[in-house]
Design an enzyme around this catalytic site. Structure first.
Site, PDB file in Angstrom:
ATOM      1  N   THR A 212      73.342  53.858  41.430  1.00 40.11           N
ATOM      2  CA  THR A 212      73.795  52.457  41.438  1.00 40.11           C
ATOM      3  C   THR A 212      73.831  51.915  40.017  1.00 40.11           C
ATOM      4  O   THR A 212      73.784  52.694  39.057  1.00 40.11           O
ATOM      5  CB  THR A 212      72.930  51.615  42.403  1.00 40.11           C
ATOM      6  N   ASN A 213      73.932  50.617  39.848  1.00 36.41           N
ATOM      7  CA  ASN A 213      73.994  50.033  38.500  1.00 36.41           C
ATOM      8  C   ASN A 213      73.207  48.726  38.470  1.00 36.41           C
ATOM      9  O   ASN A 213      72.656  48.308  39.477  1.00 36.41           O
ATOM     10  CB  ASN A 213      75.457  49.823  38.091  1.00 36.41           C
TER      11      ASN A 213
END
Ligand code: CTP
Length: 388
Positions: A212-213
């Site tokens: 993810t980020n």
């Protein structure tokens, strides 16, 4: 606006301690604040706290049984706005059905001023069709509802239902009370349907790990609030709550035909693991290589079939901001590109440049994302006022 009276109704959810911050913020912003507490709320935070912060006696059940003959009527008579924050599922249900079984519900029912609800609850309760129907009904009858945010919840799970930042609530209150002063122009996005994506996508690696980020989702939610304030109907898609990039595409696709605009504020992963391991990847090896494959560019895909829809893309750059953003504007064929540098990621503020390919790029000052979002929505509104 200074001195205007805001009724702050507080119901018994775990987030009601955060309402203390709201009361304090409203006071600092120059409002007169009258707190109304339900019995359940008074068990979470005592009236003494709210009395001190609002510098006003608090209305609670004791007050209701005190000297004032019809306190629920008198309360909101001269109010500029009635906000219920946090609003529990229980109180929302009562308000939607016109119940008046305590000082809060009774005074809310009696109030003729604009009303704002800030729901905050467990995801299951929020997503339950009954709660959603109650919310629709309240909206239909003129209440403004701030969508809850996504993230960790007090019940230990994670999902939609979180009480938003008090600054976000203040901005909504300022808008609503400002609107009382200037009933001027019709909202620029009335009758328009917008799809807004926000947050970061999540691509699973194995049953326990995810790629993810650092997107906080703030910009997407701020855009949603600003668009609703401008009268738009918003379909908000939290990129973290769907099944990866493909899930995000599918969710947009469901709503795209009926939409007038798409705003892609989501931070979409450019790559996903080539294979998702069925079992947890064990720690036995010294080195582990994960093969990634390219994901589809969702923005480009939908911009390719936009017809007369207005498409807004974002660009996140760590170098050569203007040059890279101009290239993305062209390559993705969007109508408006919001260029961010990476300092915006996870922050409550941003300094963006707006590019539309026709006019000179417009560099906005560094400001809270709530305000940046309003500027972006203003641009969308300007587009529709030209083509209307
Ligand atoms: N975007 C998308 N689908 C992807 C990647 C990005 O829809 N697979 C969208 C984002 O939502 C954003 C815009 O494209 O609106 C630009 O995203 P950004 O990460 O800045 O650029 P990329 O196209 O991914 O290019 P790069 O990472 O090389 O800068």
């Amino acid at each position: 606006m200074a001195g205007r009276k805001i009724i702050v109704g507080i119901t018994g959810g775990i987030a009601c301690y955060k309402a203390a911050g709201l009361v304090s913020l409203l006071k600092r912003s120059g409002y007169t604040v009258q707190v109304v507490l339900t019995e359940a709320a008074a068990k979470f935070v005592t009236p003494v706290t709210f009395r001190a912060l609002s510098r006003n006696p608090v209305c609670s059940e004791q007050f209701a049984s005190g000297g004032e003959p019809v306190p629920h009527i008198a309360l909101a008579e001269d109010a500029a706005l009635y906000v219920v924050a946090p609003a529990t599922a229980n109180t929302i249900a009562k308000l939607a059905h016109g119940l008046a079984d305590n000082i809060l519900t009774a005074s809310f029912l009696a109030a003729a001023c604009p009303k704002l609800l800030v729901p905050s609850m467990n995801t299951g309760m929020w997503e339950n069709v009954l709660t959603q129907e109650n919310i629709q009904k309240l909206r239909k009858h003129g209440c403004t509802v701030l969508e809850p945010e996504s993230g960790p919840l007090a019940c230990g799970t994670s999902g939609t239902g979180r009480y938003p930042a008090n600054q976000v609530i203040l901005a909504a209150i300022q808008k609503l009370t400002g609107a009382v002063d200037t009933p001027a122009a019709a909202p620029p996005l009335r009758g328009k349907k917008l799809i807004i994506t926000g947050g970061g996508t999540r691509e699973p690696l194995d049953p326990v790990r995810t790629l993810t980020n650092n997107s906080s989702g703030r910009m997407g939610l701020a855009l949603k609030a600003a668009a609703e304030q401008a009268g738009a109907e918003v379909v908000y898609i939290d990129a973290g709550a769907v099944d990866g990039v493909q899930g995000l595409k599918a969710e947009i696709a469901k709503n795209f035909a009926a939409a007038d605009a798409l705003i892609m504020a989501a931070a979409v992963s450019d790559y996903r693991p080539a294979a998702v391991s069925k079992h947890k990847i064990k720690a036995g090896q010294d080195k582990l290589t994960i093969e990634l494959v390219k994901t589809e560019d969702i923005l480009k895909y939908f911009a390719g079939q936009k017809k007369d829809k207005y498409i807004v893309g974002f660009a996140l750059e760590s170098a050569d901001l203007l040059k890279n953003a101009a290239a993305k504007l062209k390559a993705k064929k969007v109508d408006l590109l919001v260029a961010n540098d990476t300092s915006a990621l996870g922050s409550a503020e941003s300094a963006v440049v707006l590019l539309d390919g026709q006019n000179q790029p417009e560099a906005l000052d560094r400001m809270p994302k709530t305000q940046t979002a309003e500027k972006i929505i203003e641009r969308v509104g300007r587009h529709f006022s030209r083509v209307r």
